[in-house]
Design an enzyme around this catalytic site. Structure first.
Site, PDB file in Angstrom:
ATOM      1  N   GLU A  16      50.483  24.038  42.613  1.00  0.00           N
ATOM      2  CA  GLU A  16      49.315  24.958  42.063  1.00  0.00           C
ATOM      3  C   GLU A  16      49.187  23.765  40.903  1.00  0.00           C
ATOM      4  O   GLU A  16      48.940  24.457  39.487  1.00  0.00           O
ATOM      5  CB  GLU A  16      49.832  25.906  42.111  1.00  0.00           C
ATOM      6  CG  GLU A  16      48.149  26.939  41.779  1.00  0.00           C
ATOM      7  CD  GLU A  16      48.671  27.963  41.185  1.00  0.00           C
ATOM      8  OE1 GLU A  16      49.146  28.844  40.808  1.00  0.00           O
ATOM      9  OE2 GLU A  16      47.556  28.768  41.428  1.00  0.00           O
ATOM     10  N   GLU A  31      51.471  38.208  39.299  1.00  0.00           N
ATOM     11  CA  GLU A  31      51.399  37.251  38.473  1.00  0.00           C
ATOM     12  C   GLU A  31      50.785  37.060  36.568  1.00  0.00           C
ATOM     13  O   GLU A  31      49.741  37.626  36.948  1.00  0.00           O
ATOM     14  CB  GLU A  31      51.002  36.194  39.073  1.00  0.00           C
ATOM     15  CG  GLU A  31      51.110  34.562  38.556  1.00  0.00           C
ATOM     16  CD  GLU A  31      49.863  33.499  39.202  1.00  0.00           C
ATOM     17  OE1 GLU A  31      48.491  34.070  39.997  1.00  0.00           O
ATOM     18  OE2 GLU A  31      50.180  31.765  38.936  1.00  0.00           O
TER      19      GLU A  31
HETATM   20  O1  LIG Z   1      44.175  32.233  37.716  1.00  0.00           O
HETATM   21  C1  LIG Z   1      45.318  31.343  38.041  1.00  0.00           C
HETATM   22  O2  LIG Z   1      45.353  30.004  36.845  1.00  0.00           O
HETATM   23  C2  LIG Z   1      46.150  31.440  38.974  1.00  0.00           C
HETATM   24  O3  LIG Z   1      47.050  30.533  39.137  1.00  0.00           O
HETATM   25  C3  LIG Z   1      45.632  32.207  39.987  1.00  0.00           C
HETATM   26  O4  LIG Z   1      46.984  32.460  41.500  1.00  0.00           O
END
Ligand SMILES: O=C(O)C(=O)CO
Length: 264
Positions: free
Chosen positions: A246, A148
């Site tokens: 998220e 990511e």
């Molecule tokens: O650290 C963050 O902001 C993330 O999205 C981790 O997955």
């Protein structure tokens, strides 16, 4: 479209083990977590309690981060962290065991910040070796390692989708194919990536998608990102996974925007 609730950033007014049930009560069948323990190798009873909380709630664990270090202190992963390779290897075994017990098959390996005292090339070399080990470690359960790009931490070197795809290419060239991009539209947008172009080029191969609006990292609709359009296009282009919620809640009901979006 199906959502999964990131219980490390949402529902944080509740103790961690109560969040899966709260997500279920809010209407969701799946949750994801950043590494939910203080150590890379937690006590068995702590793992048992975590798995029990998911089972009791009746939700699927759809994603789990490997231990990423002390996140509140600014750490963003162990993958490229020279000196913590043994610990990361031990963490892989625990992650795979949790995957086996829960049916979780997607595991996010945060790359780690650049650290002083070591050449960036050496940190990148270790990262590829660790990602190969992680992919091999979860292959037995049909797992995929996610990589990511992240914003907000200048020292984190993977900023754009291409940064992560270059590393994924190096891992695949070394053998394992079970590694894929985690496209967090918030992080990519904040880092100045062309999210629309990333979707056009790579959506079918996304390993996972996460969303938050920007600026602010709050609910969709609180900022300026065309999240719904990006999500729709991602599915049109062949993505079949869930969308990870998220974001930080800006209101008492963190999911109120969903009802508003559905009636719009
Ligand atoms: O650290 C963050 O902001 C993330 O999205 C981790 O997955």
């Amino acid at each position: 479209m199906s959502y999964t609730v990131n219980c490390s950033i949402l529902l944080t007014d509740l103790p961690l083990l109560e969040r899966p049930a709260a997500a279920k009560a809010a209407g969701f069948d799946a949750v994801e977590f950043w590494w939910p323990f203080a150590e890379s190798v937690p006590a068995d009873r702590d793992v048992d309690a975590f798995v029990r909380a998911l089972d009791d709630a009746g939700v699927q664990l759809s994603g789990l981060n490997f231990n990423a270090g002390d996140m509140p202190a600014g750490d963003r992963g162990l993958v490229s962290w020279i000196g913590r390779e043994d610990e990361f290897a031990q963490n892989i075994a625990v992650v795979a065991a949790i995957g086996e017990r829960t049916g979780c098959r997607a595991f996010n390996a945060l790359y780690g910040n650049r650290r002083d005292g070591h050449r960036p090339e050496a940190q990148d070399e270790l990262a590829v070796a660790n990602l190969v080990a992680a992919a091999e470690g979860v292959a037995g359960i049909g797992g995929t390692v996610l990589l990511e790009p992240v914003s907000g931490t200048e020292a984190y070197p993977l900023k754009t989708a291409q940064d992560a795809l270059d590393v994924i290419g190096a891992v695949r060239a070394a053998g394992p194919q079970n590694i894929a991009l985690l496209a967090d539209f918030y992080h990519l947008a904040v880092n100045g990536d062309d999210v629309g172009a990333v979707i056009e080029a790579h959506a079918a191969g996304f390993g996972h998608v996460q969303i938050a609006d920007a600026p602010g990292r709050n609910e969709p609709g609180t900022g300026e990102l065309p999240l719904q359009r990006w999500i729709d296009r991602t599915y049109e282009l062949g993505y079949t996974g869930r969308i990870g919620l998220e974001y930080k809640a800006s209101q008492p009901d963190p999911f109120a925007w969903l009802a508003r979006a559905a009636s719009a």
